[in-house]
Design an enzyme around this catalytic site. Structure first.
Site, PDB file in Angstrom:
ATOM      1  N   ALA B 244       0.825  -1.215   0.000  1.00  0.00           N
ATOM      2  CA  ALA B 244       0.000   0.000   0.000  1.00  0.00           C
ATOM      3  C   ALA B 244       0.859   1.266   0.000  1.00  0.00           C
ATOM      4  O   ALA B 244       2.094   1.199   0.045  1.00  0.00           O
ATOM      5  CB  ALA B 244      -0.935  -0.022   1.195  1.00  0.00           C
ATOM      6  N   HIS B 245       0.212   2.397  -0.022  1.00  0.00           N
ATOM      7  CA  HIS B 245       0.930   3.673  -0.140  1.00  0.00           C
ATOM      8  C   HIS B 245       1.839   3.930   1.060  1.00  0.00           C
ATOM      9  O   HIS B 245       1.477   3.695   2.191  1.00  0.00           O
ATOM     10  CB  HIS B 245      -0.016   4.866  -0.347  1.00  0.00           C
ATOM     11  CG  HIS B 245      -1.217   4.931   0.508  1.00  0.00           C
ATOM     12  ND1 HIS B 245      -2.201   5.881   0.324  1.00  0.00           N
ATOM     13  CD2 HIS B 245      -1.628   4.184   1.556  1.00  0.00           C
ATOM     14  CE1 HIS B 245      -3.132   5.701   1.213  1.00  0.00           C
ATOM     15  NE2 HIS B 245      -2.824   4.699   1.962  1.00  0.00           N
ATOM     16  N   ASN B 246       3.028   4.431   0.719  1.00  0.00           N
ATOM     17  CA  ASN B 246       4.003   4.858   1.720  1.00  0.00           C
ATOM     18  C   ASN B 246       4.574   3.744   2.578  1.00  0.00           C
ATOM     19  O   ASN B 246       5.185   3.997   3.618  1.00  0.00           O
ATOM     20  CB  ASN B 246       3.410   5.974   2.602  1.00  0.00           C
ATOM     21  CG  ASN B 246       3.063   7.191   1.780  1.00  0.00           C
ATOM     22  OD1 ASN B 246       1.899   7.407   1.420  1.00  0.00           O
ATOM     23  ND2 ASN B 246       4.067   7.976   1.431  1.00  0.00           N
TER      24      ASN B 246
END
Lengths: 357, 357, 357
Positions: B244-246
């Site tokens: 997922a993001h980051n």
């Protein structure tokens, strides 16, 4: 793209059904499609495959219903009498299916290597790439933007929906269906640890898929490390299923969505693997086994049967109270044995009152 | 597409092995490939990497076997003596790999933006789309129907298999491999709740993948919301892995199929994350941690070690009996304590017989 | 591809914020982008949406910060005062988003059937295939190498990222976003068992996706068997989510990555389904329900609330000790009851000392 749809009489013939016309009905009527008893519009054919739906029979608007002879008398409309209405319904779906059919030919934007052998009856969609030494047998359909790598084979009447990727050196049998964005023959996950880094183990095997296999969308069947990953005849695989290198899936087994099988595991014939099941590497699963949803199979299943793991769900508050106890289970078990011991001692000392600690 | 394969003597040289020829064998023999001890055909090379397989050594049909000096004397055929046969085998797979190699050049059906910088040694397959300001470094291979969005970069010698999608503003290092249908740089899942609806949080960051990373098929590495999602050097990611993001994944960690990491989690270096593992958002996992199959990591792992969750599997009938008790665990625990209390009281009142409820 | 970015004054106007300039600051400054308080460079705008981040406010290098009026006085730089900084931040991401915008037009390499109705404002990327009778409404963007099957519809302003596959007979509403390699309308997994083989139940329904839906990458939404699979208005679906045939997802529900819903299940409105959740077939989930990560929902949720399943994770050694007890839970429960019975008897016989076994 569709051939003319059958009349009621023709449909009866196709399904091996006895047609008992309702008063005023005509065997020349052309039904418009299939639907459930409760949702069927006038002109659609329906089916009664389970007692749970019998209550919908009386008021169905269908023009005809697939029923057993026992249920025929309760059918308010024309009856198509068969021994197994569910099977007849399944066969009828093939008659009313809506998937576009494609004419033979190679789309101008397809890129077919001159050394590929593509039967003249094959349809190759736009943007398809067929590499050298590929064989595509008669009446196969390769959907738009799909890729078939060097030396792979696609059997007769098999259909790849758009954007399927088949790597080099993979074999897909006849009468198979592969849905979009599925990847067949990508590298198995093989790396040897070395000095806290990883050395790639190139995957030298292939994938071998027998006839009559269907594979859903966004699934992966990895190529073998040495030797092939093998999918048996008539196997049905749903969406987002992961099959690792050198797995073998036995004939006519079915695997529901999001199930995953790790490297070199062997699944027997006629197994049903429910959604989200995981099977660890190098184990085997006996023929005719059933594994329930989300189970993690961590060792071999030696005998046919139904297998499960996991915990029941509940409201989060209750769950949290119970889940925290899971982390105390061993301690609870020890305490329980201690209590048993103490009580046993107490009982045998017949109330002597001595402190037995 | 393949270069000439090496003779036994050359293979020994390439692998740093000492070649001890069997009587009548020739160092000029050209082995046809690699295989296991039990499956090797005449002419193939094999390896003995584990004591479990020693029993197959005696009857192997391989023409030569990678062995340690200790095992060499038991080798009935030519021996390739190395200190670590498994590592030598891994390196040998690179010599015998079958993946097609591609010549430099841009396929006529590829769509390469004039503002993209594509090194002349790069192969761009049919149907590939390269947007503006993309950079593709020397000897990279971009497989058929792949997409590289505006401003992204693909490092030297990296290979995208067919139908990989790299969104805009993503960076992939050198010597990386990305398998088919993997998506790099799609939006992270970011929505702010507002009046029972959702406001999209556009994802303004990118993805940064270091050198020597391999990513399997049908995996997703989302772009960051603000700042980048980062995959460290030498990381190996299997199929259907969701990042997922980051998220940050540390150097040389490996993640098996169907594992998933939620937003802003940090995985240390040299971790091994087994298949189906889930890691919730915003936690961190210490370097050199191992997480076993299907574990859900719900808080940070502060110390290197092995971590697990889940329940064992069994036949469904036994499982059902036990699973229902899971929902009574807290109650069981309370009862157990009550019993302890009662028995303790009983023992201390020395059989006085008073009812202590 | 980007329109000119706004000045601080314009940004305040766009977000409905009150701009309180720091000494020496200019409302004509053009911020370069958005970032967190701790990572913002000079020239970027930031936001204070949670008390956890207040400590970063004092030293932020941002040129302006979205804050509440209460926090404005602690803001060392220009303040953009709003009632809800998180919502304002979310809206601001739309202003600073980096996704390439595409001009109207059909790429020369796209294959658009002459019977398709494509609005002149639509962008059709390279390698896209649009079959017969497809409708694509105004300002839609169909990304490179995507496929839209016969008779399907894409609503106004909807965007398919590259390599999305939409099968025939599917409907996608207006203002939707679908990320790469997602497959909409593949066959549901329907096979009737017959003589230990499987008869395919062709999937005659379609998929109906309402307006303002976003779907992540590598997700699957299968077509209905009879009737449609339905995704409600404003639903947000993450990556690798599996939606089986005839599922219904209610308006404004959100489903995180790797969640999966089996056939004919109904999810209510405004539900939040966390990552990795499984929902078995034919159950329903009440409106406003929340299901926590990795839960398996095995029966209907009748009341809004939070629901969970699973076990906590721990070091593998402790876990193993506890997990083995899970398989003894029923036995433990029985022993506990037996102990209770014995002790109760003992207490009631008032220390008579009789052995009550």
């Amino acid at each position: 793209m569709k051939s003319a749809q059958p009349t009621l009489a023709q449909l009866a013939g196709l399904l091996g059904a006895e047609l008992r016309l309702a008063p005023g009905a005509s065997e020349a009527q052309v039904p418009s499609g299939l639907n459930t008893l409760q949702d069927a519009d006038v002109g659609e054919v329906s089916f009664l495959a389970s007692a749970n739906y019998r209550r919908f029979l009386k008021n169905t608007r269908a023009c005809a219903v697939l029923v057993t002879s026992e249920s025929a008398e309760d059918c308010p409309v024309s009856a198509l009498i068969v021994s197994n209405p569910y099977h007849a319904f399944a066969r009828a779906t093939a008659i009313y299916q809506t998937a576009p059919q494609y004419a033979p030919g190679i789309a101008p934007s397809a890129d077919v290597h001159p050394d590929a052998e593509v039967h003249e009856s094959v349809h190759i969609g736009p943007g398809v790439v067929i590499e050298a030494d590929v064989k595509v047998a008669e009446d196969a359909v390769i959907g738009a933007n799909s890729f078939v790598g060097a030396g792979s084979e696609i059997g007769a009447r098999s259909r790849l929906f758009p954007s399927v990727t088949v790597y080099h050196g993979c074999y897909i049998g006849a009468d198979c269906t592969v849905h979009s964005n599925t990847v067949i023959g990508a590298d198995g996950f093989g790396f040897a640890p070395h000095d806290n880094k990883w050395i790639k183990i190139h995957q030298l095997g292939g994938v071998e898929i027998a006839d009559e296999v269907e594979i859903g969308a966004c699934s992966c069947i990895d190529r073998g490390a040495l030797g092939n990953t093998v999918i048996g005849r008539g196997v049905k695989i749903d969406n987002m299923v992961q099959i690792a290198h050198n797995v073998q899936v036995g004939d006519y087994s079915a695997m529901a969505a999001c199930s995953a099988v790790a490297g070199s595991a062997t699944i027997g014939k006629h197994c049903t693997i429910a959604g989200g099941v995981g099977i660890v590497g190098h184990v085997s699963v006996a023929d005719f086994s059933h594994v329930t949803a989300r189970t993690l199979v961590t060792k071999s299943i030696e005998e046919s049967g139904s297998y499960s793991s996991g915990t029941p769900f509940s409201d989060s508050r209750s769950w949290r109270r119970n889940a925290v106890r899971f982390g105390q289970l061993d301690q609870m078990s020890r305490k329980l044995r201690e209590l048993e011991r103490k009580l046993e001692h107490k009982l045998h000392t017949k109330g002597s009152g001595s402190d037995d600690i």
